[in-house]
Design an enzyme around this catalytic site. Structure first.
Site, PDB file in Angstrom:
ATOM      1  N   ARG A  49      17.005  24.134 -50.607  1.00  0.00           N
ATOM      2  CA  ARG A  49      17.724  25.087 -49.767  1.00  0.00           C
ATOM      3  C   ARG A  49      16.845  25.431 -48.572  1.00  0.00           C
ATOM      4  NH1 ARG A  49      22.006  27.408 -47.677  1.00  0.00           N
ATOM      5  NH2 ARG A  49      21.783  29.601 -47.182  1.00  0.00           N
ATOM      6  N   HIS A  51      16.643  28.331 -46.203  1.00  0.00           N
ATOM      7  CA  HIS A  51      17.222  29.669 -46.074  1.00  0.00           C
ATOM      8  C   HIS A  51      16.646  30.351 -44.845  1.00  0.00           C
ATOM      9  CE1 HIS A  51      19.434  33.114 -47.707  1.00  0.00           C
ATOM     10  NE2 HIS A  51      18.485  33.826 -47.119  1.00  0.00           N
ATOM     11  N   CYS A  65      27.328  39.682 -44.294  1.00  0.00           N
ATOM     12  CA  CYS A  65      27.156  38.230 -44.303  1.00  0.00           C
ATOM     13  C   CYS A  65      27.050  37.780 -45.757  1.00  0.00           C
ATOM     14  CB  CYS A  65      25.912  37.851 -43.510  1.00  0.00           C
ATOM     15  SG  CYS A  65      24.412  38.617 -44.177  1.00  0.00           S
ATOM     16  N   GLU A  92      15.145  34.798 -38.160  1.00  0.00           N
ATOM     17  CA  GLU A  92      16.072  35.933 -38.281  1.00  0.00           C
ATOM     18  C   GLU A  92      17.181  35.876 -37.224  1.00  0.00           C
ATOM     19  OE1 GLU A  92      18.077  38.760 -39.248  1.00  0.00           O
ATOM     20  OE2 GLU A  92      16.249  39.032 -40.415  1.00  0.00           O
ATOM     21  N   ASP A 126      23.711  29.570 -31.966  1.00  0.00           N
ATOM     22  CA  ASP A 126      22.740  29.292 -33.032  1.00  0.00           C
ATOM     23  C   ASP A 126      21.480  28.713 -32.392  1.00  0.00           C
ATOM     24  OD1 ASP A 126      21.305  28.544 -35.274  1.00  0.00           O
ATOM     25  OD2 ASP A 126      23.026  27.676 -36.315  1.00  0.00           O
ATOM     26  N   ARG A 128      18.528  28.180 -33.925  1.00  0.00           N
ATOM     27  CA  ARG A 128      17.524  27.740 -34.899  1.00  0.00           C
ATOM     28  C   ARG A 128      17.037  26.321 -34.622  1.00  0.00           C
ATOM     29  NH1 ARG A 128      20.774  29.236 -40.243  1.00  0.00           N
ATOM     30  NH2 ARG A 128      22.477  28.704 -38.844  1.00  0.00           N
ATOM     31  N   THR A 149      23.991  23.743 -49.046  1.00  0.00           N
ATOM     32  CA  THR A 149      24.381  24.305 -47.750  1.00  0.00           C
ATOM     33  C   THR A 149      25.850  24.029 -47.487  1.00  0.00           C
ATOM     34  OG1 THR A 149      23.864  24.374 -45.378  1.00  0.00           O
ATOM     35  CG2 THR A 149      23.805  22.215 -46.408  1.00  0.00           C
ATOM     36  N   LYS A 154      22.545  21.413 -40.551  1.00  0.00           N
ATOM     37  CA  LYS A 154      21.263  21.369 -41.268  1.00  0.00           C
ATOM     38  C   LYS A 154      21.005  19.959 -41.801  1.00  0.00           C
ATOM     39  CE  LYS A 154      20.759  26.106 -42.936  1.00  0.00           C
ATOM     40  NZ  LYS A 154      20.922  26.994 -44.090  1.00  0.00           N
TER      41      LYS A 154
HETATM   42  N1  LIG Z   1      22.951  36.405 -34.512  1.00  0.00           N
HETATM   43  C1  LIG Z   1      23.482  36.635 -35.721  1.00  0.00           C
HETATM   44  N2  LIG Z   1      22.845  36.140 -36.784  1.00  0.00           N
HETATM   45  C2  LIG Z   1      23.399  36.359 -37.997  1.00  0.00           C
HETATM   46  C3  LIG Z   1      24.587  37.089 -38.174  1.00  0.00           C
HETATM   47  N3  LIG Z   1      24.867  37.139 -39.499  1.00  0.00           N
HETATM   48  C4  LIG Z   1      23.873  36.448 -40.117  1.00  0.00           C
HETATM   49  N4  LIG Z   1      22.993  35.981 -39.211  1.00  0.00           N
HETATM   50  C5  LIG Z   1      21.831  35.135 -39.415  1.00  0.00           C
HETATM   51  O1  LIG Z   1      22.325  33.845 -39.728  1.00  0.00           O
HETATM   52  C6  LIG Z   1      21.353  33.142 -40.478  1.00  0.00           C
HETATM   53  C7  LIG Z   1      22.067  32.514 -41.666  1.00  0.00           C
HETATM   54  O2  LIG Z   1      22.957  31.601 -41.140  1.00  0.00           O
HETATM   55  P1  LIG Z   1      24.411  31.343 -41.657  1.00  0.00           P
HETATM   56  O3  LIG Z   1      25.214  30.909 -40.470  1.00  0.00           O
HETATM   57  O4  LIG Z   1      24.915  32.531 -42.460  1.00  0.00           O
HETATM   58  O5  LIG Z   1      24.307  30.167 -42.660  1.00  0.00           O
HETATM   59  P2  LIG Z   1      23.610  28.787 -42.445  1.00  0.00           P
HETATM   60  O6  LIG Z   1      22.178  29.000 -42.789  1.00  0.00           O
HETATM   61  O7  LIG Z   1      23.916  28.223 -41.077  1.00  0.00           O
HETATM   62  O8  LIG Z   1      24.389  27.851 -43.446  1.00  0.00           O
HETATM   63  P3  LIG Z   1      24.350  27.788 -45.008  1.00  0.00           P
HETATM   64  O9  LIG Z   1      23.242  26.842 -45.363  1.00  0.00           O
HETATM   65  O10 LIG Z   1      25.662  27.256 -45.403  1.00  0.00           O
HETATM   66  O11 LIG Z   1      24.090  29.191 -45.509  1.00  0.00           O
HETATM   67  C8  LIG Z   1      20.266  34.143 -40.828  1.00  0.00           C
HETATM   68  O12 LIG Z   1      19.179  33.939 -39.921  1.00  0.00           O
HETATM   69  C9  LIG Z   1      20.917  35.486 -40.538  1.00  0.00           C
HETATM   70  O13 LIG Z   1      19.985  36.479 -40.153  1.00  0.00           O
HETATM   71  C10 LIG Z   1      25.238  37.588 -37.018  1.00  0.00           C
HETATM   72  O14 LIG Z   1      26.308  38.189 -37.063  1.00  0.00           O
HETATM   73  N5  LIG Z   1      24.646  37.343 -35.803  1.00  0.00           N
HETATM   74 ZN   LIG Z   2      22.823  37.463 -43.366  1.00  0.00          ZN
END
Ligand SMILES: Nc1nc2c(ncn2[C@@H]2O[C@H](COP(=O)(O)OP(=O)(O)OP(=O)(O)O)[C@@H](O)[C@H]2O)c(=O)[nH]1
Ligand SMILES: [Zn+2]
Length: 205
Positions: A49, A51, A65, A92, A126, A128, A149, A154
């Protein structure tokens, strides 16, 4: 890549005892963690994972979330298998940081969705960058993952820098009234592969 291994210790949790490997990104000063259980460096695909940090969901019980619920489910799945890895990445708020995420939440409170809120603040939806995972996985001797995921980006990112994803394992959590719009936006605008998002609401309400 400037991510270097610093130290390893045990981390007892309600799910079992993990090894906690600490890494430092020398470019950004960010401190990342890998939790492992079992023999992960033996060449066989590893249940894994990636995360992304979500202080509000992971530590403060936020229901906006699905992050905290996914963290728990992933650690539980690794413990059940007795072998696996979770990279806890300090990205974050999809890379915009905690204070900007709170700014984004304020816009979302006023009606914006999660993508619109990021854009109004001048960020990409996004931000990241998963390149930090490569040195961490290399250090752990992991070249192939069964990745938990719902985010196909990813999978693509890992494969682009040479980590094979043998299997994508969905990690879908039952929606609640507070995160349903967020999950619908993830599926509609961010490309997450989510099944019936409405499922589970009845259980929660
Ligand atoms: N900018 C922003 N970030 C968020 C929000 N809600 C959650 N996050 C951030 O989104 C990230 C998690 O991403 P997600 O889009 O929920 O999931 P993912 O990691 O892309 O995909 P999965 O692997 O399926 O969980 C973490 O860094 C959270 O802090 C939001 O409303 N706005
Ligand atoms: Zn979250």
């Amino acid at each position: 890549m400037s991510v270097v291994f610093v130290a390893v210790s045990q981390l007892p949790t309600p799910f079992g005892v993990f090894s906690m490997h600490g890494f430092l990104d020398q470019d950004t000063g960010k401190e990342h963690v890998a939790l492992t259980m079992g023999e992960v460096g033996n060449g066989l695909p590893v249940l894994g994972r990636l995360h992304s940090e979500c202080l509000t969901g992971d530590a403060l019980f936020s229901m906006r979330c699905d992050c905290g619920f996914q963290l728990e489910a992933a650690l539980q799945a690794i413990a059940t298998e007795g072998r696996g890895v979770l990279l806890y990445l300090r990205q974050e708020g999809r890379g915009i940081g905690l204070l900007n995420k709170i700014r984004a939440y304020a816009l979302q409170d006023a009606g914006a969705d999660t993508v619109e809120a990021n854009e109004r603040l001048g960020f990409a939806p996004d931000q990241r960058d998963y390149a930090i995972c490569k040195p961490m996985l290399e250090h752990l001797g992991i070249a192939e993952l069964n990745l938990m995921t719902n985010n196909p980006r990813k999978v693509k990112a890992l494969e682009e820098f040479g980590i094979r994803v043998a299997e994508r394992k969905p990690l879908q959590i039952a929606a609640n009234p507070h995160n349903r719009k967020y999950l619908l936006t993830k599926a509609g605008k961010l490309g997450h592969l989510l099944g019936d998002i409405h499922q589970g609401e009845a259980e929660q309400s």
